[in-house]
Design a protein around this motif. Structure first.
Motif, PDB file in Angstrom:
ATOM      1  N   GLU A 200      29.743 -16.160   5.636  1.00  0.00           N
ATOM      2  CA  GLU A 200      29.508 -17.421   6.340  1.00  0.00           C
ATOM      3  C   GLU A 200      28.046 -17.529   6.780  1.00  0.00           C
ATOM      4  O   GLU A 200      27.420 -18.589   6.653  1.00  0.00           O
ATOM      5  N   ASN A 201      27.501 -16.422   7.293  1.00  0.00           N
ATOM      6  CA  ASN A 201      26.103 -16.418   7.717  1.00  0.00           C
ATOM      7  C   ASN A 201      25.163 -16.684   6.543  1.00  0.00           C
ATOM      8  O   ASN A 201      24.197 -17.449   6.659  1.00  0.00           O
ATOM      9  N   ILE A 202      25.459 -16.056   5.415  1.00  0.00           N
ATOM     10  CA  ILE A 202      24.637 -16.248   4.211  1.00  0.00           C
ATOM     11  C   ILE A 202      24.718 -17.702   3.752  1.00  0.00           C
ATOM     12  O   ILE A 202      23.698 -18.319   3.413  1.00  0.00           O
ATOM     13  N   GLY A 203      25.909 -18.255   3.773  1.00  0.00           N
ATOM     14  CA  GLY A 203      26.080 -19.648   3.382  1.00  0.00           C
ATOM     15  C   GLY A 203      25.301 -20.592   4.278  1.00  0.00           C
ATOM     16  O   GLY A 203      24.678 -21.561   3.804  1.00  0.00           O
ATOM     17  N   ASP A 204      25.300 -20.311   5.587  1.00  0.00           N
ATOM     18  CA  ASP A 204      24.559 -21.156   6.523  1.00  0.00           C
ATOM     19  C   ASP A 204      23.059 -21.118   6.249  1.00  0.00           C
ATOM     20  O   ASP A 204      22.368 -22.142   6.356  1.00  0.00           O
ATOM     21  N   VAL A 205      22.551 -19.947   5.899  1.00  0.00           N
ATOM     22  CA  VAL A 205      21.122 -19.838   5.603  1.00  0.00           C
ATOM     23  C   VAL A 205      20.777 -20.590   4.321  1.00  0.00           C
ATOM     24  O   VAL A 205      19.748 -21.293   4.263  1.00  0.00           O
ATOM     25  N   TYR A 206      21.612 -20.480   3.314  1.00  0.00           N
ATOM     26  CA  TYR A 206      21.360 -21.236   2.077  1.00  0.00           C
ATOM     27  C   TYR A 206      21.313 -22.737   2.360  1.00  0.00           C
ATOM     28  O   TYR A 206      20.499 -23.468   1.775  1.00  0.00           O
ATOM     29  N   LYS A 207      22.156 -23.197   3.261  1.00  0.00           N
ATOM     30  CA  LYS A 207      22.128 -24.611   3.634  1.00  0.00           C
ATOM     31  C   LYS A 207      20.802 -24.971   4.289  1.00  0.00           C
ATOM     32  O   LYS A 207      20.221 -26.029   4.024  1.00  0.00           O
ATOM     33  N   LYS A 208      20.314 -24.095   5.150  1.00  0.00           N
ATOM     34  CA  LYS A 208      19.036 -24.345   5.820  1.00  0.00           C
ATOM     35  C   LYS A 208      17.887 -24.342   4.814  1.00  0.00           C
ATOM     36  O   LYS A 208      16.863 -25.015   5.028  1.00  0.00           O
ATOM     37  N   LEU A 209      18.062 -23.593   3.728  1.00  0.00           N
ATOM     38  CA  LEU A 209      17.043 -23.537   2.675  1.00  0.00           C
ATOM     39  C   LEU A 209      17.263 -24.628   1.621  1.00  0.00           C
ATOM     40  O   LEU A 209      16.533 -24.676   0.625  1.00  0.00           O
ATOM     41  N   ASN A 210      18.273 -25.474   1.869  1.00  0.00           N
ATOM     42  CA  ASN A 210      18.628 -26.549   0.922  1.00  0.00           C
ATOM     43  C   ASN A 210      19.015 -26.018  -0.456  1.00  0.00           C
ATOM     44  O   ASN A 210      18.830 -26.696  -1.471  1.00  0.00           O
ATOM     45  N   GLN A 211      19.576 -24.826  -0.474  1.00  0.00           N
ATOM     46  CA  GLN A 211      20.041 -24.221  -1.728  1.00  0.00           C
ATOM     47  C   GLN A 211      21.570 -24.303  -1.767  1.00  0.00           C
ATOM     48  O   GLN A 211      22.285 -23.312  -1.745  1.00  0.00           O
ATOM     49  N   TYR A 212      22.048 -25.524  -1.808  1.00  0.00           N
ATOM     50  CA  TYR A 212      23.488 -25.759  -1.689  1.00  0.00           C
ATOM     51  C   TYR A 212      24.271 -25.213  -2.872  1.00  0.00           C
ATOM     52  O   TYR A 212      25.455 -24.911  -2.746  1.00  0.00           O
ATOM     53  N   ASP A 213      23.617 -25.045  -4.005  1.00  0.00           N
ATOM     54  CA  ASP A 213      24.323 -24.522  -5.192  1.00  0.00           C
ATOM     55  C   ASP A 213      24.716 -23.064  -5.005  1.00  0.00           C
ATOM     56  O   ASP A 213      25.592 -22.556  -5.721  1.00  0.00           O
ATOM     57  N   LYS A 214      24.085 -22.373  -4.023  1.00  0.00           N
ATOM     58  CA  LYS A 214      24.379 -20.961  -3.810  1.00  0.00           C
ATOM     59  C   LYS A 214      25.379 -20.731  -2.677  1.00  0.00           C
ATOM     60  O   LYS A 214      25.805 -19.588  -2.446  1.00  0.00           O
ATOM     61  N   VAL A 215      25.742 -21.782  -1.977  1.00  0.00           N
ATOM     62  CA  VAL A 215      26.613 -21.629  -0.824  1.00  0.00           C
ATOM     63  C   VAL A 215      27.936 -21.014  -1.177  1.00  0.00           C
ATOM     64  O   VAL A 215      28.477 -20.163  -0.476  1.00  0.00           O
ATOM     65  N   LEU A 216      28.506 -21.389  -2.304  1.00  0.00           N
ATOM     66  CA  LEU A 216      29.828 -20.904  -2.708  1.00  0.00           C
ATOM     67  C   LEU A 216      29.771 -19.734  -3.667  1.00  0.00           C
ATOM     68  O   LEU A 216      30.788 -19.261  -4.115  1.00  0.00           O
ATOM     69  N   ASP A 217      28.555 -19.247  -3.968  1.00  0.00           N
ATOM     70  CA  ASP A 217      28.448 -18.120  -4.917  1.00  0.00           C
ATOM     71  C   ASP A 217      29.004 -16.845  -4.308  1.00  0.00           C
ATOM     72  O   ASP A 217      28.919 -16.641  -3.106  1.00  0.00           O
TER      73      ASP A 217
END
Length: 217
Positions: A200-217
């Protein structure tokens, strides 16, 4: 009736009035009246936690009284009382006070058990008041102890906290690296209950980096 006990009785009455379970209150009151000092302190710590949820000011007052009584007891009991008071201050967002009492608890701590928890909590409070460098120093201290003692769960937690600090300071790439390192330790050691938090923490950071394609990886 001494002043300390009168204070506890008055606060107990207020707890009962606002709807806490009478049986629990009665049991704690009986211990505070009759038992040895160490058992009284234990009851007061429990009561402070119970009261805090209803009335933070009274909860902290009981925690203070527990510290006062603990000064006549072994250091491990005093450390526990100081840590409890620090925790309640942390919950009220009085982070400066929490740091002070956590440090006092650490000074009185004579065993390794629970030391990293106190150190990490000091780091958390420093992070909350924007002293990010100090926060990292304490989390690194905790990590070093965990690595020395082989506490992999504690190590993963300390690293995760460092990720949190970097999120708060806006260093998202650094935060991501810490979170990924923490995740690997948790996966390698099958700390399944903690893996979801890391993801969850990693997903939140990807969102902050606008890397939404990696959120569910």
């Amino acid at each position: 009736m001494n002043k300390l006990f009168l204070t506890i009785v008055l606060i107990i009455a207020s707890i009962d009035f606002i709807g806490a379970k009478p049986s629990t209150i009665d049991s704690l009151e009986a211990i505070i009246k009759k038992e040895t000092a160490s058992k009284k302190v234990d009851a007061m710590l429990k009561l402070s936690q119970l009261m805090y949820d209803k009335n933070p000011t009274n909860g902290i007052s009981i925690a203070f009284d527990a510290v006062t009584l603990s000064k006549k007891l072994p250091n491990d009991i005093l450390s526990q009382s100081l840590e409890n008071l620090a925790f309640l201050y942390q919950k009220t967002s009085n982070y400066e006070a929490s740091i002070d009492y956590y440090k006092q608890a650490l000074e009185k701590k004579k065993t390794a058990d629970g030391v990293t928890k106190i150190i990490d909590n000091i780091g958390v409070s420093f992070g909350e008041i924007g002293k990010f460098d100090s926060a990292i120093v304490y989390h690194k201290q905790s990590l070093k102890i965990c690595e020395t003692t082989g506490d992999r769960k504690g190590a993963a937690l300390a690293i995760n906290y460092m990720g949190n600090v970097n999120v708060r300071s806006g260093n998202f790439e650094t935060a991501l690296a810490y979170y990924q390192k923490s995740l690997k330790i948790r996966q390698d050691n099958n700390f399944t209950e903690d893996i979801a938090s890391s993801l969850e923490n990693i997903g939140d950071v990807y969102k902050k980096l606008n890397q939404y394609d990696k959120v569910l990886d």
